[in-house]
Scaffold this motif. Structure first.
Motif, PDB file in Angstrom:
ATOM      1  N   GLY A 196      38.547  38.859  28.479  1.00 12.99           N
ATOM      2  CA  GLY A 196      38.521  37.414  28.329  1.00 12.99           C
ATOM      3  C   GLY A 196      39.654  36.845  27.502  1.00 12.99           C
ATOM      4  N   ILE A 197      40.613  37.676  27.109  1.00 16.72           N
ATOM      5  CA  ILE A 197      41.756  37.213  26.329  1.00 16.72           C
ATOM      6  C   ILE A 197      42.870  36.841  27.299  1.00 16.72           C
TER       7      ILE A 197
ATOM      8  N   THR B 194      45.583  38.515  15.769  1.00 20.07           N
ATOM      9  CA  THR B 194      44.323  39.081  15.309  1.00 20.07           C
ATOM     10  C   THR B 194      44.550  40.017  14.141  1.00 20.07           C
ATOM     11  N   GLN B 195      43.511  40.213  13.376  1.00 18.25           N
ATOM     12  CA  GLN B 195      43.525  41.135  12.245  1.00 18.25           C
ATOM     13  C   GLN B 195      43.226  42.539  12.748  1.00 18.25           C
ATOM     14  N   THR B 196      43.889  43.547  12.192  1.00 20.64           N
ATOM     15  CA  THR B 196      43.597  44.932  12.567  1.00 20.64           C
ATOM     16  C   THR B 196      42.898  45.631  11.408  1.00 20.64           C
TER      17      THR B 196
ATOM     18  N   ILE C 135      37.874  40.616  17.496  1.00 20.56           N
ATOM     19  CA  ILE C 135      37.952  39.542  18.480  1.00 20.56           C
ATOM     20  C   ILE C 135      36.592  38.881  18.576  1.00 20.56           C
ATOM     21  N   ARG C 136      36.565  37.581  18.325  1.00 14.19           N
ATOM     22  CA  ARG C 136      35.329  36.801  18.343  1.00 14.19           C
ATOM     23  C   ARG C 136      34.255  37.407  17.448  1.00 14.19           C
ATOM     24  N   GLY C 137      34.657  37.884  16.270  1.00  8.34           N
ATOM     25  CA  GLY C 137      33.722  38.436  15.308  1.00  8.34           C
ATOM     26  C   GLY C 137      33.226  39.829  15.618  1.00  8.34           C
TER      27      GLY C 137
END
Length: 61
Positions: free
Chosen positions: A24-25, A31-33, A45-47
């Motif tokens: 869905g991206i 984003t954080q790694t 991604i999305r929590g």
């Protein structure tokens, strides 16, 4: 019986861009790694923590 080492422990290791169209991206997303105690890399991604794969086309920032 679950040991405390069975539970994933995540620590922040940096930020980067995901540049593919999966899960869905669409387009680029910053984003954080994270890395767990077993040295496996994840992105949030999305929590939700998702294991980082080659299909993500991840670029470290």
């Amino acid at each position: 019986m679950k040991d405390k080492y069975d539970q994933p422990y995540f620590r922040e290791v940096g930020k980067g861009f995901i540049v593919s169209q999966i899960e869905g991206i669409v387009g680029r997303i910053l984003t954080q790694t994270y890395m767990d105690q077993h040295k496996k890399t994840y992105v949030k991604i999305r929590g939700e923590y998702i294991p980082l794969t080659k299909e993500h086309n991840f670029l470290a920032a």
